[in-house]
Design a protein around this motif. Sequence first.
Motif, PDB file in Angstrom:
ATOM      1  N   GLY A  97      34.248 -13.672  -0.899  1.00 42.64           N
ATOM      2  CA  GLY A  97      34.544 -14.534  -2.035  1.00 42.64           C
ATOM      3  C   GLY A  97      35.422 -15.710  -1.705  1.00 42.64           C
ATOM      4  O   GLY A  97      35.154 -16.827  -2.098  1.00 42.64           O
ATOM      5  N   ARG A 174      27.610 -16.821  -6.703  1.00 46.08           N
ATOM      6  CA  ARG A 174      28.999 -17.249  -6.869  1.00 46.08           C
ATOM      7  C   ARG A 174      29.170 -18.686  -6.404  1.00 46.08           C
ATOM      8  O   ARG A 174      29.849 -19.492  -7.048  1.00 46.08           O
ATOM      9  CB  ARG A 174      29.917 -16.322  -6.073  1.00 46.08           C
ATOM     10  CG  ARG A 174      31.407 -16.683  -6.190  1.00 46.08           C
ATOM     11  CD  ARG A 174      32.268 -15.655  -5.490  1.00 46.08           C
ATOM     12  NE  ARG A 174      31.853 -15.472  -4.121  1.00 46.08           N
ATOM     13  CZ  ARG A 174      31.558 -14.288  -3.581  1.00 46.08           C
ATOM     14  NH1 ARG A 174      31.632 -13.188  -4.290  1.00 46.08           N
ATOM     15  NH2 ARG A 174      31.197 -14.205  -2.314  1.00 46.08           N
ATOM     16  N   LYS A 177      27.902 -21.147  -9.033  1.00 48.83           N
ATOM     17  CA  LYS A 177      28.854 -21.328 -10.133  1.00 48.83           C
ATOM     18  C   LYS A 177      29.996 -22.250  -9.715  1.00 48.83           C
ATOM     19  O   LYS A 177      30.464 -23.084 -10.499  1.00 48.83           O
ATOM     20  CB  LYS A 177      29.401 -19.977 -10.580  1.00 48.83           C
ATOM     21  CG  LYS A 177      28.392 -19.133 -11.352  1.00 48.83           C
ATOM     22  CD  LYS A 177      29.034 -17.868 -11.876  1.00 48.83           C
ATOM     23  CE  LYS A 177      28.032 -17.067 -12.715  1.00 48.83           C
ATOM     24  NZ  LYS A 177      28.644 -15.817 -13.256  1.00 48.83           N
TER      25      LYS A 177
END
Length: 288
Positions: A97, A174, A177
């Motif tokens: 992440g 992710r 986004k």
Amino acid sequence: KFGFKDRFKKINEVDVITVGGSTTEQKYLSIENTWTDILEKKINQNSKDKIDIVNSGISGQSSNGHIWNLKKWFNKIDGLKPKYIIYYMGINESQEGNSKSDPQPFQLYQNLTFKDKIKNFVKVNNGITYKLYRAITSKNNPTNKVWHNTKRFYHSYKKTNDQSKKYNELTFKRLEKRLEEIHLLTKELNSIPIFVTQTSLRWKKKGETIYSIDNENYYYNEMNISKTIIKFCKKNNIKCINGFEKLKFIKTDDIYSEVNDTFDLLHTTPSGSKKIAEMIYSEIDSLF
């Protein structure tokens, strides 16, 4: 003064900002060998209006760090109004992440004890104290985990297999986004985003066979990050440059050869920087 590298105009006259990780910051190269500076010179050689491209690259930053820049840095500088922001990004995205070097949320520091607040104030506001603090704590600094290591140059390539690490679909969702947020924040600065995707020499492809320097399928990961960025650009009518396909970096068996475009399969030498700058210039020269 404002945290940028290679600024020669007043802050309200900056034309372009380059954003990225260590492959944009390029702290191991002299200014004139960074792709940002080479690009600026190429544009100014063929343009009546001399433009100023400033470098905001920070080693280890991922898309999460770029969002932080837009929220906590660029929009805090009075008068900063670049026409374009070039995002050279991709290789710092991770399945976890965040890059370990992304700026941490401010909330982490809001619950400090009074004693810790005093220590933090002294550390930040006293040069000698800060240097001592860095010397003592540097071994735990997350930026030390950003890998700038020539040993990687000598890693042998091995055929990838089903056990080779591939990023999951959540990684790319992710990223999409975050691209939306980067796009929105860039527009709030009244700037136009230009996205440039990346590649590395951590992998090579022969026919349909993929080879990697370790147990990660860098080809798969870099290719799909690039596809995610390009797909987003097409959807939103944003200028995008496919560096994953267009950049053809060279590696020899001799790390000291001037032909090599990287010194560690990832971070470019002057020749590699020139290739990045020339690729971007060929795509955006008409803008100037």
